[in-house]
Design a protein around this motif. Structure first.
Motif: not given
Length: 287
Positions: A17-26, A117-135
């Motif tokens: 499957c696709a390569a992975r990069s860091a998740g939302p680490a500190a 899954r998406d081989n995506a590094a943590y970003s503040e924008d991605a985090w805020n989009r997740w928070v906005a889902e309230s899910g």
């Protein structure tokens, strides 16, 4: 447990499957090096454990059931306080408990899984989009504990390093998961909500609560949820908690979070390659 799962692409063999990069680490991860695409992401095991393991669910439930018992003991002792910031006679103050939010009462492992899954590094924008889902789903045991505290007349405060601009979405998520929030008191204290709360250090916000309430328990997933300063080497952090070591499991309740936190920064320091820094820490020892 099933309702908490989110599909993760697991590499059984190299290249499956696709390569992975860091998740939302500190600390953001270094770019993936050439030839590293077939390697499993460093956060894969931690996220899979949180989402699928009975062991994780049992550990969280165990921590919160211990918190029930310790709350009862704390209510019987008018001198009891769990906050380093609280001094003097606290016997006349009304009782409260303080909890972190992320990985303490709300489970963000679906967000972590997306990064894997998406081989995506943590970003503040991605985090805020997740928070906005309230899910985000609730951590096992968290709702039952906060309900128990409220039924005992104990005010429940949430001190989080989510930024003030996402407090509305955070409140919506807590309410959607059945956490009760008062309408006449702000019990969700976010980073940047006040001029003196601009940093990630939670001491000033605990001190704010401690001026009006006797803090019976602290519940969190990171050392910073309990002490003034969670930085430094692993040895520094160990020494900093030594004076209050007997508070673990009594006044301080830790919820497991293997995916990110100040423990990572203690290993990585100023290293430009976080994964290599962790490997060297394991090889040569961290104490």
């Amino acid at each position: 447990m099933t309702s908490r799962l989110l599909l993760i692409c697991v590499a059984v063999t190299a290249g499956s499957c696709a390569a992975r990069s860091a998740g939302p680490a500190a600390t953001p991860a270094a770019p993936v090096r050439a030839g590293a695409a077939a390697l499993p992401h460093e956060n894969l095991n931690a996220v899979a454990w949180m989402q699928t393991a009975v062991e994780y669910e049992a550990t969280a439930l165990q921590a919160y059931r211990l918190a029930h018992r310790q709350l009862d003991d704390a209510l019987k002792d008018p001198s009891w306080s769990a906050a380093i910031e609280q001094t003097g006679d606290v016997s006349t103050l009304p009782p409260a408990v303080v909890l972190d939010i992320d990985e303490t009462v709300l489970d963000n492992s679906p967000f972590q899984a997306r990064g894997v899954r998406d081989n995506a590094a943590y970003s503040e924008d991605a985090w805020n989009r997740w928070v906005a889902e309230s899910g985000a789903p609730a951590i096992p045991g968290a709702k039952a504990f906060t309900q128990y505290a409220l039924d005992k007349g104990v005010t429940v405060f949430f001190i989080t390093n989510r930024m003030a601009q996402v407090e509305g979405a955070t409140r919506a998520n807590l309410l959607a998961q059945g956490f009760r929030l008062p309408t006449d008191l702000d019990t969700v204290l976010t980073r940047g909500e006040r001029p003196e709360w601009q940093t990630s250090a939670k001491g000033p916000r605990r001190a704010h609560v401690a001026r009006s309430y006797r803090i019976l328990l602290l519940v969190g997933d990171d050392l910073g949820d309990f002490v003034v300063d969670a930085t430094g080497t692993p040895a520094d952090r160990q020494a900093r908690t030594a004076p209050n070591a007997d508070w673990w499991g009594r006044r301080w309740i830790m919820i497991p979070n293997p995916t990110y936190g100040s423990w990572e920064r203690a290993l990585i320091g100023a290293a430009t390659d976080p994964i290599d820094a962790k490997r060297r820490a394991l090889r040569f020892g961290t104490r």
